[in-house]
Design a protein around this motif. Sequence first.
Motif, PDB file in Angstrom:
ATOM      1  N   LEU A  28     183.346  32.404  21.214  1.00  0.00           N
ATOM      2  CA  LEU A  28     182.982  30.997  21.001  1.00  0.00           C
ATOM      3  C   LEU A  28     182.231  30.833  19.691  1.00  0.00           C
ATOM      4  O   LEU A  28     182.403  29.844  18.983  1.00  0.00           O
ATOM      5  CB  LEU A  28     182.106  30.503  22.164  1.00  0.00           C
ATOM      6  CG  LEU A  28     182.839  30.135  23.442  1.00  0.00           C
ATOM      7  CD1 LEU A  28     181.837  29.913  24.560  1.00  0.00           C
ATOM      8  CD2 LEU A  28     183.678  28.873  23.225  1.00  0.00           C
ATOM      9  N   GLU A  29     181.423  31.840  19.366  1.00  0.00           N
ATOM     10  CA  GLU A  29     180.599  31.760  18.156  1.00  0.00           C
ATOM     11  C   GLU A  29     181.457  31.712  16.886  1.00  0.00           C
ATOM     12  O   GLU A  29     180.984  31.287  15.841  1.00  0.00           O
ATOM     13  CB  GLU A  29     179.630  32.952  18.085  1.00  0.00           C
ATOM     14  CG  GLU A  29     178.544  32.942  19.169  1.00  0.00           C
ATOM     15  CD  GLU A  29     179.038  33.375  20.551  1.00  0.00           C
ATOM     16  OE1 GLU A  29     180.202  33.830  20.670  1.00  0.00           O
ATOM     17  OE2 GLU A  29     178.265  33.252  21.507  1.00  0.00           O
TER      18      GLU A  29
ATOM     19  N   ILE B  87     186.213  24.268  17.753  1.00  0.00           N
ATOM     20  CA  ILE B  87     186.431  23.498  18.986  1.00  0.00           C
ATOM     21  C   ILE B  87     186.684  22.036  18.618  1.00  0.00           C
ATOM     22  O   ILE B  87     185.947  21.467  17.808  1.00  0.00           O
ATOM     23  CB  ILE B  87     185.174  23.560  19.900  1.00  0.00           C
ATOM     24  CG1 ILE B  87     184.698  24.991  20.095  1.00  0.00           C
ATOM     25  CG2 ILE B  87     185.446  22.845  21.227  1.00  0.00           C
ATOM     26  CD1 ILE B  87     185.423  25.807  21.106  1.00  0.00           C
TER      27      ILE B  87
ATOM     28  N   ALA C  64     197.921  29.425  31.057  1.00  0.00           N
ATOM     29  CA  ALA C  64     196.630  29.151  30.417  1.00  0.00           C
ATOM     30  C   ALA C  64     196.413  30.120  29.274  1.00  0.00           C
ATOM     31  O   ALA C  64     196.324  31.322  29.499  1.00  0.00           O
ATOM     32  CB  ALA C  64     195.503  29.282  31.435  1.00  0.00           C
ATOM     33  N   PRO C  65     196.340  29.611  28.037  1.00  0.00           N
ATOM     34  CA  PRO C  65     196.090  30.549  26.942  1.00  0.00           C
ATOM     35  C   PRO C  65     194.677  31.126  27.033  1.00  0.00           C
ATOM     36  O   PRO C  65     193.770  30.489  27.575  1.00  0.00           O
ATOM     37  CB  PRO C  65     196.260  29.677  25.692  1.00  0.00           C
ATOM     38  CG  PRO C  65     196.147  28.275  26.141  1.00  0.00           C
ATOM     39  CD  PRO C  65     196.452  28.225  27.592  1.00  0.00           C
ATOM     40  N   ARG C  66     194.523  32.318  26.508  1.00  0.00           N
ATOM     41  CA  ARG C  66     193.230  32.985  26.504  1.00  0.00           C
ATOM     42  C   ARG C  66     192.570  32.674  25.168  1.00  0.00           C
ATOM     43  O   ARG C  66     193.236  32.630  24.131  1.00  0.00           O
ATOM     44  CB  ARG C  66     193.457  34.494  26.649  1.00  0.00           C
ATOM     45  CG  ARG C  66     192.265  35.307  27.025  1.00  0.00           C
ATOM     46  CD  ARG C  66     192.719  36.723  27.417  1.00  0.00           C
ATOM     47  NE  ARG C  66     193.382  37.410  26.304  1.00  0.00           N
ATOM     48  CZ  ARG C  66     192.734  38.124  25.382  1.00  0.00           C
ATOM     49  NH1 ARG C  66     191.425  38.256  25.437  1.00  0.00           N
ATOM     50  NH2 ARG C  66     193.395  38.721  24.412  1.00  0.00           N
ATOM     51  N   LEU C  67     191.276  32.438  25.176  1.00  0.00           N
ATOM     52  CA  LEU C  67     190.559  32.225  23.919  1.00  0.00           C
ATOM     53  C   LEU C  67     190.374  33.589  23.268  1.00  0.00           C
ATOM     54  O   LEU C  67     189.653  34.437  23.802  1.00  0.00           O
ATOM     55  CB  LEU C  67     189.209  31.550  24.189  1.00  0.00           C
ATOM     56  CG  LEU C  67     188.375  31.206  22.951  1.00  0.00           C
ATOM     57  CD1 LEU C  67     189.106  30.206  22.059  1.00  0.00           C
ATOM     58  CD2 LEU C  67     187.029  30.642  23.354  1.00  0.00           C
TER      59      LEU C  67
ATOM     60  N   ALA D 171     190.206  25.908  20.403  1.00  0.00           N
ATOM     61  CA  ALA D 171     190.053  25.433  21.783  1.00  0.00           C
ATOM     62  C   ALA D 171     189.712  23.951  21.767  1.00  0.00           C
ATOM     63  O   ALA D 171     189.252  23.413  20.751  1.00  0.00           O
ATOM     64  CB  ALA D 171     188.956  26.215  22.495  1.00  0.00           C
ATOM     65  N   VAL D 172     189.957  23.308  22.892  1.00  0.00           N
ATOM     66  CA  VAL D 172     189.762  21.860  22.992  1.00  0.00           C
ATOM     67  C   VAL D 172     188.942  21.542  24.230  1.00  0.00           C
ATOM     68  O   VAL D 172     189.156  22.127  25.289  1.00  0.00           O
ATOM     69  CB  VAL D 172     191.134  21.143  23.094  1.00  0.00           C
ATOM     70  CG1 VAL D 172     190.957  19.664  23.371  1.00  0.00           C
ATOM     71  CG2 VAL D 172     191.948  21.361  21.830  1.00  0.00           C
TER      72      VAL D 172
END
Lengths: 350, 61, 428
Positions: free
Chosen positions: A226-227, A231, A219-222, A344-345
Motif C-alpha cells: 500500500l505504501e 489509489i 479478484a486481482p491481488r494487490l 487499486a480503487v
Amino acid sequence: MPERLRVVCYVNQFFGQIGGEEKAGVEPLSRDGAVGAARAVQQALGDAGTVVATVICGDNYAAEQSDRALAAMVALVAAAKPDLVVAGPAFLAGRYGVACGALCAAVQAQLTVPAVTGMHAENPGVDLYRRSVYIVQTGAEATRMLPEAQRLVALGLKLARGEKIGAPAAEGYFARGVTRNVVTETTAAERATAMLLDKLAGRPFASEVPRPSFASVPAPRLVKTLEGATIALVTDGGLVPKGNPDGIEALNATRYGAYSIEGKDALDAAQYENPHRGYDTTWVKQDPHRLVPVDVARELEQRGAIGKLHETVYSTVGVATTLAQSARMGAEIAEKLRAAGVDAVILTST
Amino acid sequence: MTPVAVMVGANRIVPAAGIIHPLGNAELSPDDEKALRRRIVEQALQALRTEVAKPTVFSSA
Amino acid sequence: MRLELRWFEVRELTVAPATALAGAPARLTGGRLEVDLEALRAQLSTDPRLAGVRLDAVHPGERVRIGRVFDVIAPRAKLDGGVDFPGVLGPIAKAGHGRTAAIAGVAVVATDQQSDQVAGALAVIDMAGPNAELSRFGRTHNLVISAWPAAGTARSEYLAAVRLAALKAGVVLAQAARDAEPARTEVFELPPSPRVPAELAHLPRVAYVFQIHSHQRPTGVDEGILYGDPIRRMLPTIVHPNEVLDGGVVRGFMGRNATTWAIQHHPIIRSLYARHGRTLWFAGVVVTVAHATEPERVRSAFLTAGLVAHTLGADGAILTKIGGGAPHVDMAQAAAHCEALGVKTTVIVEDMSTDGSAEGMILFDFPGVDAMVNVGGGQELLAFPAMERVIGADDLAPKLSGEMRATYGTLCGAIEQIGATTMMAEVR
C-alpha cells in the motif's frame, strides 16, 4: 386474403446442397427460389408466402470471416426485398447456429425485416442471440425437417404480420430475457397469496422473476505494498462539480465524469452538486466527503500509508442504471485507471 | 448496499455508514465524523491488501 | 376487532350550486353525489400553508389528462363518533373498529404544484383512451385538488397541507352518506392471533409484512405515516389489519407507484381475509420501514422475522416494498431471515430493470427467497394519446395535452407496489 409474403431463407453449404465439410469455405451466394432445406420452409409456408431466394454460405467462411460473410449475406438478403427471413434451422450445428443468429440480428437491425431461426438448446447460437432474435427450439438433428420448419414458419408469419407474440413456452421460442408489461387476470396480491399457499403445501409454483445470475469476477491481488501503491477514488453516488459539466443523468445514467482533485486537501462543498435521484443528497451536498473521502485519503497519502492518491476522481449516478451501461462505464473507467498507473480503487457507493 | 454488492460479485466489500452518507454521519461531531470516515477508508485499505477468492464482506466490528 | 365498511356506489358526481344543498357541502341521493365545490373549496382554503385552492370534477370518458398527481384518496368517513385518519387529520385514536362509510366510484386526486418535471417524478391520470383502462383512477369520478403554497411554505409543509386537504375532502364526500342505507356491508373481523378454533388449527398461518416507507428519503416532521408518526426510527411493529384499512396508515410523500387509495383498499389484507378460516389462518400484519444504514437494515430484518415466526407463529408470509432499489433489498433481507426461521415467503417486487432486460429485474438473491410475484416494470415506455384538456397542471397543459411517450410509472394507478394492480412484467 393477405398478399403472399416474400421470404428469404438462409442455409449452410450442407443444407444448401453444395457439399459437406469440404465445401465449408464457400463464400455467400444467392439462388433463386427455395433450395435444399429451404424447400421445407416453402412447404410449410403453403399459400402464405414464397421463398424468393435462398442465401447459402459455408460454415467455415461464416465463422472465420464473420464480418465479411455477414455483410455479404445482408446485401444478398436485401437484394431479394423480403418481408421475412428464415434462417436454418441449425439444430446442434454450432458454426451454423451462430451464423443464423448473427444474420437474423443483422437483418432486423439493418434492414428492419423480421427474422426467425431455430436450433437446439445447446447450440452456442442460443446463448449468443436469444436476447435479440426469436430462436425456435428444435431437436438436435435434422430427422424431422418439415415439422421443425413448420414451427419456424408459424412464428415467422406472426412476426411478419405484426401479430402479437405469445409467451416463450406457448410459441416454442427461447426466452429472450426481455420483459414486457402485460395485463393479467388477477391482481399481484391474489397471485402472491396463491403462490404462497402453493409453496406452503409443497406444490410447484412458478416465480414471476428469474433468479439473477452474475458471472464471478476474479479478484486481482494487490501486487505492490500500500505504501507504494497509487489509489484512486471512484463513486456511483453522483458527486459532480457545480453545473454538472458532463450532464450526468439523474437516473438511468449513461455518462460519467472525471474530476481533478489536484492540489486539493479537501473538497469545498460550494464547488459541488449532486444530481442523483436515488437518495436524499442533502447530507452529501453539505459535505462531499461523506461520499468521496478526499480529506482522509489525502492525509493517508501525506502520512505515507498509501503511495499516492490518484488525482482524478471518477463519478457517475448509480440509480436505475442498466447493467449494460454499468458494465460499459466500469470497463472504460478501469481502462483509464490502468493506463494512468493506478494500482487499486476505493469505490464508494450509496 | 452490502447484499447488492455481494450479489453482483464485488470482491472486497466494506460496509459503510448508510445510503444517504456512506462515509459520514451528520449526527456526529465533525471530529467524530472524520474519525468514522478514516476507519472506513482504513478498512478498505486493509481489504485491498487481503487476498480473496470470492465476494467477501470486511466487517468493522 | 371488528370493522364494518358500509359501501355506497356512486355512478354520478355532479357540481351543485350552494343553495341546492341546504348548507351541506355534499349530498348523496341514490347513486348521485352532489358536491358544492365552492363551499368545499372555502373549507380547504383555511389552511395558512396554502395560497389558493382549485377543485375540478372530472369523469370517466372525458378527454382529460390529470397532471402532477401526488396521491389518490378514497372517500371514507367514520360513523358513530369515530376518528378519521387519526394522528394526521383527527386526534390520535385507535383505527380499525366500528363503522365507516365508504364511497365506491369516486376518488380524490391531490396534485403537487411543485413537483419537478424530471423523468419519473410527474404522474398523470387519463380519463379516456387506452390508458384509462390501465389505471383504476381512469374509471372513477375524480375530485381533483390543485393547491398552491403560500409564500415561505417549505416543501414538506406544503405536501403535508396538500395531503391534509385531500383527506379532508374525502371525509366530506363520504359524510354525505352518513344517514343513507349502504348498497352492501363488508365486515373485517379477526380475533387475536393465537385464538384458533381447534377445527381450524390445521390451516397454515400466514402473516403480511408491510413496508410502509423507505428512509432513502428521510421523512419530514409533518410526514405522518403511521397514526401521524413520521416513523423515523420505527422498529418492526405488529398492527391489526383493520388499522391499515381504516386510516391508521397513509402513504408518505414519496410516491413511486403507491397511493393511499391502495392502502385503504389493501389488496393483500383483503386477499388474506377472503381466505381466512378457509385455506389459511390470517396471523397478522407487521409494518416495517426500509432503512438507510446497514445495522438498521439488518436489525429490522431480524426483528421482523422474529415477530413473524415467534410472536405471530406464522408458517408463511407475504412481503411488499415501497420506494425504489434500497427497500427492494431491505424487504428481501427480511424475507431471507423469515426463511431462515422456517417461514415460507412470497415477495412482491417491481421489475427494476430500466432497459427491459430480465437480468435487471431484481437487486437481490437470497437463499429461499424464490417465490416472487411482480407488479410490472415502471420504466417501460407507454404511449399517451392526445387529450382535449389538462387538469391539475395548468403550467404544463401545452406539453401534457399532446401525444407523448412516458413510462408506465407515469400513469398513476397502473402499477401499485402493494399488489392492487393486474400489471405484470412477463419474461419473454
